[in-house]
Enzyme design. Structure first.
Site, PDB file in Angstrom:
ATOM      1  N   LYS A 261     -10.640  -0.333   9.944  1.00  0.00           N
ATOM      2  CA  LYS A 261     -10.904  -1.573   9.193  1.00  0.00           C
ATOM      3  C   LYS A 261     -11.261  -2.727  10.131  1.00  0.00           C
ATOM      4  CE  LYS A 261      -8.015   0.001   5.460  1.00  0.00           C
ATOM      5  NZ  LYS A 261      -6.700  -0.009   4.803  1.00  0.00           N
TER       6      LYS A 261
ATOM      7  N   CYS B 252      -4.557   2.478  -3.840  1.00  0.00           N
ATOM      8  CA  CYS B 252      -3.356   2.938  -3.126  1.00  0.00           C
ATOM      9  C   CYS B 252      -2.187   1.981  -3.331  1.00  0.00           C
ATOM     10  CB  CYS B 252      -3.614   3.124  -1.626  1.00  0.00           C
ATOM     11  SG  CYS B 252      -4.826   4.370  -1.248  1.00  0.00           S
TER      12      CYS B 252
ATOM     13  N   GLN C  32      -4.549  -5.026   6.906  1.00  0.00           N
ATOM     14  CA  GLN C  32      -5.493  -6.065   6.467  1.00  0.00           C
ATOM     15  C   GLN C  32      -5.289  -7.359   7.267  1.00  0.00           C
ATOM     16  OE1 GLN C  32      -7.916  -5.471   4.304  1.00  0.00           O
ATOM     17  NE2 GLN C  32      -7.168  -3.472   3.625  1.00  0.00           N
TER      18      GLN C  32
ATOM     19  N   HIS D 137       0.876  -1.176   0.000  1.00  0.00           N
ATOM     20  CA  HIS D 137       0.000   0.000   0.000  1.00  0.00           C
ATOM     21  C   HIS D 137       0.920   1.234   0.000  1.00  0.00           C
ATOM     22  CE1 HIS D 137      -2.852   2.888   1.801  1.00  0.00           C
ATOM     23  NE2 HIS D 137      -3.830   2.031   1.570  1.00  0.00           N
TER      24      HIS D 137
ATOM     25  N   ASP E 264       3.060  -4.551   7.952  1.00  0.00           N
ATOM     26  CA  ASP E 264       1.853  -3.743   7.798  1.00  0.00           C
ATOM     27  C   ASP E 264       0.657  -4.685   7.959  1.00  0.00           C
ATOM     28  OD1 ASP E 264      -0.364  -2.381   6.956  1.00  0.00           O
ATOM     29  OD2 ASP E 264       0.489  -1.692   5.058  1.00  0.00           O
TER      30      ASP E 264
HETATM   31  C1  LIG Z   1      -5.758   0.747   4.780  1.00  0.00           C
HETATM   32  C2  LIG Z   1      -4.353   0.307   4.653  1.00  0.00           C
HETATM   33  C3  LIG Z   1      -3.299   1.129   5.072  1.00  0.00           C
HETATM   34  C4  LIG Z   1      -3.523   2.532   5.573  1.00  0.00           C
HETATM   35  O1  LIG Z   1      -4.159   2.578   6.809  1.00  0.00           O
HETATM   36  P1  LIG Z   1      -4.898   3.913   7.299  1.00  0.00           P
HETATM   37  O2  LIG Z   1      -5.309   3.608   8.685  1.00  0.00           O
HETATM   38  O3  LIG Z   1      -6.065   4.106   6.395  1.00  0.00           O
HETATM   39  O4  LIG Z   1      -3.917   5.023   7.252  1.00  0.00           O
HETATM   40  C5  LIG Z   1      -2.024   0.637   4.970  1.00  0.00           C
HETATM   41  N1  LIG Z   1      -1.774  -0.601   4.494  1.00  0.00           N
HETATM   42  C6  LIG Z   1      -2.765  -1.415   4.095  1.00  0.00           C
HETATM   43  C7  LIG Z   1      -2.419  -2.794   3.605  1.00  0.00           C
HETATM   44  C8  LIG Z   1      -4.083  -0.991   4.146  1.00  0.00           C
HETATM   45  O5  LIG Z   1      -5.049  -1.807   3.727  1.00  0.00           O
END
Ligand SMILES: *Cc1c(COP(=O)(O)O)cnc(C)c1O
Length: 417
Positions: A237, A375, A214, A134, A211
């Site tokens: 999320k 993104c 998800q 992302h 990260d």
């Molecule tokens: C949504 C997302 C982000 C960003 O997170 P935010 O809380 O919206 O800043 C980063 N990495 C992944 C894989 C995402 O799905």
């Protein structure tokens, strides 16, 4: 094609999505005269009654600033706020709540780490990311490339949407400072072998940031099993409000990280020519934190914990599989990402139609999907598409949602032939 009734029965036997769904007020509304079919969960998830009520109850009955006051309301708010930190620590299987730093979201958590690491980056130091990241896990490292002369190296994505692990092993070297990789792709649905990625990085002397924006929702975010130095999640999320995220760090990794922002709450003493900082996690939490949002995240995770993670994953995957099975043989459809064990994200390109048009037509049928680059522009280039449409499933989606999605997609496609 699977028989709907059989599939429904199978899903309901282990996990009842209808009972879950009934707890989300927004899911009973209509969109364009049709029942809402919400399949944009990878962008943001809806909020259950438990979270909505907890926020209202806090504002009505137990709100004040945290840590400062010696009065009852402040103490109550502080207790709820720190309890939420404990819940996040438990959710991630962290050793202690002190390893959980509040941020405003996933993006800020990654920037916090990149910023701190950046102060000791020398020109030529290497950061490894993957082609499926992302932008939130790319651009903070680009800033280090521009400002500190860091070199970004890319783990290739194979045609099925999995990472090229052999190429990754070759990228690691004595100059590698950080490996920053997503637990689960927000486009392909691929769940990456993050424990193995971490093991290899540590053997090369590099730190690892996962990260989990998800992965925390759809995979298993056990930071001790993964072994990573940092793990990032975002509240919105995970059925919590916007404006809250969390950074997990190993105790020694957080201890070694310089402060991110300066202000109240992150200091020990402030003098005219000297300042000393608080210990983690407060060192990284300058200013009034997102109090309500953190409490909301704690409630959301507590709510989520009543459901068996494996059953939820099986349910989501059954919906994904049903949509894929029903679309099997449709030559105009190209699905991006078919890696073994992937999560319930269905991203696709429709031959002869722009992704935005597909999404807008589906919206007329009440079906909410995302379209564009998601993104993840380097990934779109790698997969050879200029844009794609994405349906992402959550635990409150049902087999009716999966069917409504397929029906709306076929109608949308018929506009273009
Ligand atoms: C949504 C997302 C982000 C960003 O997170 P935010 O809380 O919206 O800043 C980063 N990495 C992944 C894989 C995402 O799905």
């Amino acid at each position: 094609m699977a028989d709907g009734q059989t599939l429904k029965t199978k899903v309901v036997n282990t996990f009842d999505p209808y009972a879950v769904r009934a707890q989300f007020p927004i899911l009973s509304r209509q969109v364009n005269g049709k029942p809402l079919v919400y399949l944009d969960n990878a962008a943001s998830a809806q909020k259950p009654r438990a979270v909505i009520d907890a926020l209202t109850a806090t504002m009505e009955g137990g709100y004040a600033n945290v840590h400062r006051g010696l009065h009852t309301l402040s103490n109550e708010a502080t207790e709820a706020f720190e309890k939420a930190r404990e819940i996040v620590a438990r959710f991630l299987n962290a050793e202690s709540p002190e390893q959980v730093v509040w941020t405003k979201g996933g993006t800020e958590a990654i920037n916090l780490v990149a910023n701190g690491l950046g102060l000791s980056i020398e020109p030529g130091d290497e950061i490894i990311v993957s082609e499926m990241e992302h932008h939130s896990n790319i651009v903070p490292w680009h800033l280090l490339r521009e400002r500190r002369g860091a070199v970004i190296k890319w783990i290739p994505v194979l045609d099925d949407g999995s990472l090229d692990m052999a190429a990754y092993a070759d990228l690691l070297g004595p100059k590698t400072r950080m490996v920053a990789v997503t637990h689960m792709s927000n486009v392909l649905g691929t769940i990456n072998p993050v424990a193995e990625i971490t093991r290899l990085a540590h053997a090369a002397g590099a730190q690892v940031l996962i990260d989990g924006c998800q992965g925390a929702v759809h995979a298993t975010p056990d930071v001790q099993a993964i072994g990573c130095d940092f793990y990032v999640l975002t509240g919105h999320k995970l059925f919590a409000p916007t404006g809250i995220g969390a950074l997990y760090g190993k105790a020694e990794a957080l201890e070694a990280l310089p402060p991110y922002q300066g202000g109240g709450e992150m200091i020990e003493t402030v003098e005219r020519d000297r300042v000393t900082y608080a210990k983690p996690p407060h060192r990284f939490e300058a200013g009034t934190p997102p109090i309500l949002e953190a409490i909301g995240l704690g409630v959301a995770l507590g709510w989520l914990a009543q459901y068996d993670r494996a059953a939820v994953q099986a349910h989501e995957h059954a919906l994904y599989q049903r949509a894929v099975d029903r679309l099997d043989g449709e030559g105009w459809l190209r699905i991006l990402g078919q890696a073994h064990g992937k999560g319930a994200i269905l991203t696709f390109a429709v031959e002869g139609a722009h992704a935005h048009d597909v999404a807008q037509i589906m919206d007329r049928y009440g079906v909410a999907v995302r379209a564009g680059l998601h993104c993840a522009e380097p990934l779109a280039k790698r997969m050879g598409v200029t844009s794609s449409t994405r349906a992402s499933f959550a635990l409150y989606n049902t087999v009716e949602d999966a069917d409504a999605f397929v029906d709306a997609l076929i109608k949308a496609r018929n506009f273009f032939v």
